[in-house]
Design an enzyme around this catalytic site. Structure first.
Site, short mmCIF file in Angstrom:
data_model
loop_
_atom_site.label_atom_id
_atom_site.label_comp_id
_atom_site.label_asym_id
_atom_site.label_seq_id
_atom_site.Cartn_x
_atom_site.Cartn_y
_atom_site.Cartn_z
N ASP A 39 0.83 -1.20 0.00
CA ASP A 39 0.00 0.00 0.00
C ASP A 39 0.86 1.26 0.00
OD1 ASP A 39 -2.66 1.33 0.41
OD2 ASP A 39 -1.70 1.97 2.27
N GLU A 93 1.16 -0.52 -5.19
CA GLU A 93 0.22 0.57 -5.46
C GLU A 93 1.06 1.84 -5.52
OE1 GLU A 93 -3.45 3.15 -3.59
OE2 GLU A 93 -1.95 2.21 -2.31
#
EC number: 2.4.1.18
Length: 743
Positions: A423, A476
């Site tokens: 993330d 990401e």
């Protein structure tokens, strides 16, 4: 018995330590309790035994093997301090009389150092590959005695104690031993068992701190309670050997990868008579419902939003505090492992969202863990994340680097997880991420790159490749950082894939336009092919796109109800026919109208309506086509797998392209993004003969108008779009066609 250190002017250091040491012990400020407590030789074959047990009424010493009473420890002037001399040194037990009953146990201070020097060395170096079996609370056997070994890193603490129900949360009862120079404190508490709740009481440089949960906890209490729990060893009888052996082949870059992203707590729940959520399902209950559903829809993998324990449910798991413990919301670590095993037996891979960028400021967590900035940067310009009010891991510190590396390996190796989606990588790569001038600290070269985080990500990917072969690590990453999915030995970060955020933004912006105006945005759908092979991409329609006022996927679509569904079907078909692996968030597969709410389950009742069932059927058929036909997946990452036929028909909002397999097999994709049917539209093709319709997103199977070509078209010897042959097609409104030559 008197406990004065002096008798007739003579010191008795063997029986009692100095008054200063006793005072430090009583005030719970002694850095080395083993120097005072436990057994100490008298130089003549006997031993002195000292125990500090505040609240105890009396203490007897028993022979450990025979259980016979050897004598009593005497209480003196210092409440809670018991001492005695025994002429023969032998293993012993303490029989302690409390106001509430009797306790018989070995003396925690009779055991020597526990952690091996190599473990401590590798931890300090930041390269311990199995830290979750070393630090934290470990059920173990020492000298034939079962108990729990606690170990925690707190190098700047003046004292660390283990506290829990077993010692009425009294930090004076179980102070720990400091292992120099690693900064790790350890203690073995005999007879303690799995399930015990515990925390650490830490005396920092400036005084006592709030009780801290264990950073290395393998299990936790159910939030809002915040203590760690002693976890039993993971003893699952894995039945996924076939999956694990084939995983490397299944997850090759030329294999299909279609991911169903979900939040475990809100996919499906138990509801009451009013339809309100009564409770979240356990991992076992989820497995019964989720696995058949995902398998029926044809997804190859599920991706779970973070399941590491997190105090605030509204963070969706993206602010975890226990990087090694599955959330107690859904069951035990054993339950989670069984869930993954069940997924694998059904042929479904499991990817976890994982957050190495930042952590929340909760006082029971990592913040100022030993009274100093230990896990975070000390300077707020480096260590505080303004967007999320969180703290940033100091990955330049070897122990923190190793802590996060070990977390990744913990999930991949102990739980058989097939991949990690990292993330917020962009926030890790740049020191000035979301900061204005003067609000950030340059790196040692004066630049904006976070060199420590870059080194960590490269090391992470190299180590995962060695320790968990075939596992995926996905980034990401929302900027144009070069080489995210390039090998580290070629200067890249080494990820398997990168989320294609640019494609997602452009394509969603396009599809939200009224078809009347799409001609002016024509390049937004085609621009992604300019850079489609600069990285290995996943096309993500994730949870972030259906929250915070962005509207659900179907509610983004323009037009009336029929057009919204047609647009959604066309968009999903375009996505599945576009180069790049696929990711779709739960609820999008059947057109949920509401934005996602983590406190409610999906609106499953919508599946009583044919339009919603049609979208769901389409997603299942897209997945089956995607997996069955190599042109749709086996050359995703190279330009040879894609060929434009029509990319410039902005007036009609029509696109056409070929997808090619490695073996030279083509598929034709034609998209019409207006509500106007196009009759007799000519498209060039490379192969003569009959072309069969594999998919028409306007089919009545999907609650469409069923306009099309009767399932087939035949080539004509008329050149078009650079091809010697062509098809004359009827293009359905707001729809995508996929055709395949019979020969």
């Amino acid at each position: 018995m008197s406990f004065s250190n002096k008798e007739q002017g003579k010191q008795q250091p063997a029986l009692l330590p100095s008054a200063k040491a006793i005072d430090a012990l009583v005030r719970a400020e002694h850095r080395d309790p083993f120097a005072i407590l436990g057994p100490h030789g008298d130089g003549a074959g006997g031993q002195f035994i000292r125990a500090f047990l505040p609240g105890a009424l009396s203490v007897q010493v028993l022979d450990r093997d025979q259980q016979q009473v050897l004598g009593s420890l005497q209480a003196g002037e210092v409440p809670g301090l018991f001492v005695g001399h025994f002429p023969e040194a032998r293993p012993y037990l303490l029989r302690i009389q409390w106001a509430g009953g009797e306790q018989v146990s070995e003396d925690p201070y009779s055991f020597g150092p526990l952690l091996g020097e190599m473990d401590l060395y590798l931890f300090a170096e930041g390269n311990h590959r199995d830290l979750s079996s070393c630090l934290g609370a470990q059920l173990t056997t020492v000298d034939g005695i079962d108990g729990v070994r606690f170990a925690v890193w707190a190098p700047n603490a003046r004292r660390v104690s283990v506290v829990g129900d077993f010692n009425i949360w009294d930090g004076r009862r179980h102070p720990m031993r400091l292992r120099h120079p690693s900064g790790v404190w350890e203690l073995f508490i005999p007879r303690l068992q799995a399930g015990e709740a515990y925390k650490y009481e830490i005396l920092g440089p400036q005084g006592i701190l709030p009780l801290k949960a264990d950073p290395m906890a393998l299990a936790t209490q159910l939030p809002p309670d915040t203590a760690s729990r002693v976890a039993p060893p993971l003893t699952i009888d894995w039945q996924d050997q076939e999956w694990m052996l084939a995983r490397g082949e299944r997850q090759r870059v030329d294999a299909p990868l279609s991911i169903y992203e979900l939040h475990a707590g809100s996919w499906q729940c138990e509801v009451d008579d009013l339809g309100e959520v009564a409770r979240q399902y356990s991992w076992a209950e989820l497995a019964e419902r989720l696995i058949p559903y995902v398998k029926d829809l044809g997804f190859t993998h599920i991706e779970l939003m973070p399941i590491m324990e997190h105090p605030f449910g509204g963070s969706w798991g993206y602010q975890p505090l226990s990087q090694f413990a599955p959330s107690a919301r859904y069951g035990s670590p054993q339950d989670f492992a069984a869930f993954i095993d069940a997924c694998h037996q059904a042929g479904i891979g499991v990817i976890l969202d994982w957050v190495p960028a930042h952590f929340p400021t909760d006082t029971h967590g990592l913040a100022q863990f030993d009274g100093t900035a230990l896990y975070e940067y000390g300077n707020p310009l480096e260590g505080f994340h303004q967007d999320w009010d969180t703290l940033i891991y100091n990955l330049g510190r070897t122990e923190v680097h190793g802590f996060m590396l070990a977390s990744a390996l913990h999930w991949l190796k102990h739980f058989h997880v097939d991949g990690l989606r990292v993330d917020a990588v962009a926030s890790m790569l740049y020191r000035d991420y979301s900061r204005k001038a003067g609000e950030w600290v340059p790196n040692r070269h004066g630049g904006r790159e976070n060199l420590e985080a870059i080194d960590f990500l490269r090391h992470l990917n190299d180590v995962v490749a060695l320790e968990a072969p075939g596992a995926l690590v996905i980034a990401e990453e929302s900027t144009a950082w070069p080489g995210v999915s390039q090998r580290t030995d070629q200067g890249g970060l080494g990820f398997a894939y990168k989320w294609n955020m640019g494609w997602m933004h452009d394509s969603l912006h396009y599809i939200q336009q009224d078809p009347v105006y799409r001609a002016h945005h024509h390049n937004e759908l085609s621009f992604g092919l300019v850079y489609a092979w600069s990285e290995r991409f996943i096309l993500p329609i994730s949870h972030d796109e259906v929250v915070h006022g962005k509207h659900s996927l179907i509610d983004k679509m323009p037009g009336d109800r029929w057009q919204k569904f047609a647009n959604l079907r066309a968009y999903l078909s375009f996505m599945w026919a576009h180069p790049g692996k696929k990711l779709l968030f739960m609820g999008c597969e059947f057109g949920q109208w509401r934005e996602w709410n983590h406190d409610q389950q999906l609106d499953w009742y919508l599946l009583q309506y044919p339009e919603h069932r049609g979208v769901q059927q389409l997603v299942g058929d897209l997945n089956r086509l995607y997996r069955q036909y190599p042109p749709l997946h086996d050359q995703d990452d190279v330009p040879q797998g894609f060929q434009w036929l029509i990319g410039d028909d902005a007036i009609n909002s029509v696109y056409a392209w070929l997808r090619w397999s490695k073996s030279g097999e083509p598929l034709l994709v034609v998209a019409n993004f207006t509500p106007v049917p196009r009759q007799g539209y000519r498209v060039g093709v490379p192969v003569a003969g009959r072309w069969s319709e594999l998919l028409n997103s306007d089919s009545q199977l999907y609650a469409g108008s069923n306009y099309g070509n009767g399932g087939e078209a035949f080539s004509e010897e008329q050149s078009s779009h650079g091809q010697a042959l062509s098809l004359v097609l009827n293009l359905p409104p707001l729809a995508v066609l996929i055709l395949r030559p019979d020969s």
